[in-house]
Design an enzyme around this catalytic site. Structure first.
Site, mmCIF file in Angstrom:
data_model
loop_
_atom_site.group_PDB
_atom_site.id
_atom_site.type_symbol
_atom_site.label_atom_id
_atom_site.label_comp_id
_atom_site.label_asym_id
_atom_site.label_seq_id
_atom_site.Cartn_x
_atom_site.Cartn_y
_atom_site.Cartn_z
ATOM 1 N N ASP A 167 0.823 -1.214 0.000
ATOM 2 C CA ASP A 167 0.000 0.000 0.000
ATOM 3 C C ASP A 167 0.856 1.263 0.000
ATOM 4 O OD1 ASP A 167 -2.325 1.470 -0.001
ATOM 5 O OD2 ASP A 167 -2.584 1.389 2.169
ATOM 6 N N ASN B 118 -10.451 -2.426 -6.756
ATOM 7 C CA ASN B 118 -9.567 -1.553 -7.554
ATOM 8 C C ASN B 118 -10.085 -1.308 -8.982
ATOM 9 O OD1 ASN B 118 -6.401 -2.673 -6.082
ATOM 10 N ND2 ASN B 118 -7.690 -0.931 -5.569
HETATM 11 C C1 FPP Z 1 -1.396 0.138 -3.561
HETATM 12 O O1 FPP Z 1 -1.028 1.479 -3.621
HETATM 13 C C2 FPP Z 1 -0.915 -0.625 -4.687
HETATM 14 C C3 FPP Z 1 -1.678 -1.197 -5.675
HETATM 15 C C4 FPP Z 1 -3.138 -1.109 -5.728
HETATM 16 C C5 FPP Z 1 -1.090 -1.931 -6.793
HETATM 17 C C6 FPP Z 1 0.163 -2.694 -6.523
HETATM 18 C C7 FPP Z 1 0.824 -2.907 -7.812
HETATM 19 C C8 FPP Z 1 2.137 -2.900 -8.041
HETATM 20 C C9 FPP Z 1 3.164 -2.765 -6.977
HETATM 21 C C10 FPP Z 1 2.676 -2.995 -9.426
HETATM 22 C C11 FPP Z 1 2.252 -4.150 -10.285
HETATM 23 C C12 FPP Z 1 2.273 -5.455 -9.619
HETATM 24 C C13 FPP Z 1 3.007 -6.528 -9.979
HETATM 25 C C14 FPP Z 1 2.876 -7.757 -9.168
HETATM 26 C C15 FPP Z 1 3.955 -6.528 -11.092
HETATM 27 P P1 FPP Z 1 -2.179 2.545 -3.744
HETATM 28 O O2 FPP Z 1 -2.285 2.932 -5.174
HETATM 29 O O3 FPP Z 1 -3.417 2.025 -3.125
HETATM 30 O O4 FPP Z 1 -1.582 3.735 -2.915
HETATM 31 P P2 FPP Z 1 -2.389 4.831 -2.102
HETATM 32 O O5 FPP Z 1 -3.069 4.107 -0.982
HETATM 33 O O6 FPP Z 1 -1.316 5.742 -1.640
HETATM 34 O O7 FPP Z 1 -3.351 5.473 -3.048
#
Ligand code: FPP
Length: 245
Positions: A21, A69
């Protein structure tokens, strides 16, 4: 000194699950677009996986994309799916070299066709690897997973294959998407949020929880090793008293 040296190899967690996160907030803090955070999040994924291979952790499960998401802006969803495909293309070599077997849980049928295809190809190509199983939770909802299990069991009862009274913990677990992997021993969440967000609700019944203040793109192997050391300092009682252990 690395936290790796402080890890007790006899008390290793078998399975570590991570709620990655803070990508968006990390990017915003830097005055960049959220996608920049996800791009850098991929580096942290590599850190986590390499760390697991180095520390001899057998199962790593990453919450890469929740069922919720899909409601994000279309551009961000498209960018995340593209990142998934490009990362799989890039990492297949590392998977093979390190004995990483890829697995996926969630409603994969909702993913764009090219992502489904790349995922299936990589799962097939790595199926005989035994060092570490990397499970990506994609379009995943823990409640939906449990609803699906309930439906499957109800259908079996209706068909006369099982009796309702015979349904127990083990049978329920065997009907979850995670049926082939043990429950996580340790769950890590980055970004300082103290929530589970519909991730592996059944499976984390006895997991140790570790919340880190860092945003996901800043996560390193050392953070993983330090969390393992913290896990090993805790006493897991599974409902028993200290004296009974
Ligand atoms: C959370 O941060 C992260 C995600 C929803 C996506 C995770 C994806 C990756 C790390 C990249 C692709 C994955 C792979 C396995 C290659 P957020 O966007 O919810 O952050 P925030 O809470 O600050 O908005």
């Amino acid at each position: 000194m690395s936290f790796l040296d402080q890890i007790d190899n006899i008390k290793l967690p078998q399975h570590i699950a991570i709620i990655m996160d803070g990508n968006g907030r990390w990017a915003k803090q830097k005055g960049k677009l959220r996608v920049f955070g996800h791009q850098n999040g991929v580096k942290a994924v590599r850190e986590a996986l390499e760390g697991c291979v180095q520390a001899n952790i057998k199962y790593l499960t990453l919450y890469a994309f929740s069922a919720e998401n899909w409601n994000r802006p279309k551009l961000e969803v498209v960018a995340l799916m593209e990142l998934l495909v490009s990362s799989l293309k890039k990492e297949i070599k590392t998977f093979q070299e390190n004995g990483v077997r890829l697995n996926a849980i969630g409603d994969i049928s909702k993913l764009p066709t090219n992502a489904q295809k790349k995922l299936q190809e990589t799962i097939e190509a790595t199926k005989d690897n035994t060092t570490c199983t990397l499970t990506l939770a994609l379009s995943y909802s823990s409640r939906q997973e449990m609803v699906d299990a309930a439906r499957t069991l109800a259908a079996k009862v209706k068909a006369g294959e099982i009796n309702a009274e015979d349904i127990n913990d083990d049978m329920f677990s065997a009907n979850l998407y995670t049926r082939n992997i043990p429950d996580p021993d340790l769950l890590i969440r980055t970004s300082g949020e103290l929530r589970i967000s519909n991730f592996l609700l059944w499976q984390i019944a006895y997991s140790e929880l570790c919340f880190l203040d860092k945003m996901w793109p800043e996560f390193t192997k050392e953070d993983l090793f330090q969390s393992i050391v913290e896990y090993q300092q805790r006493e897991r009682r599974f409902g028993k008293t200290s004296e009974q252990l």
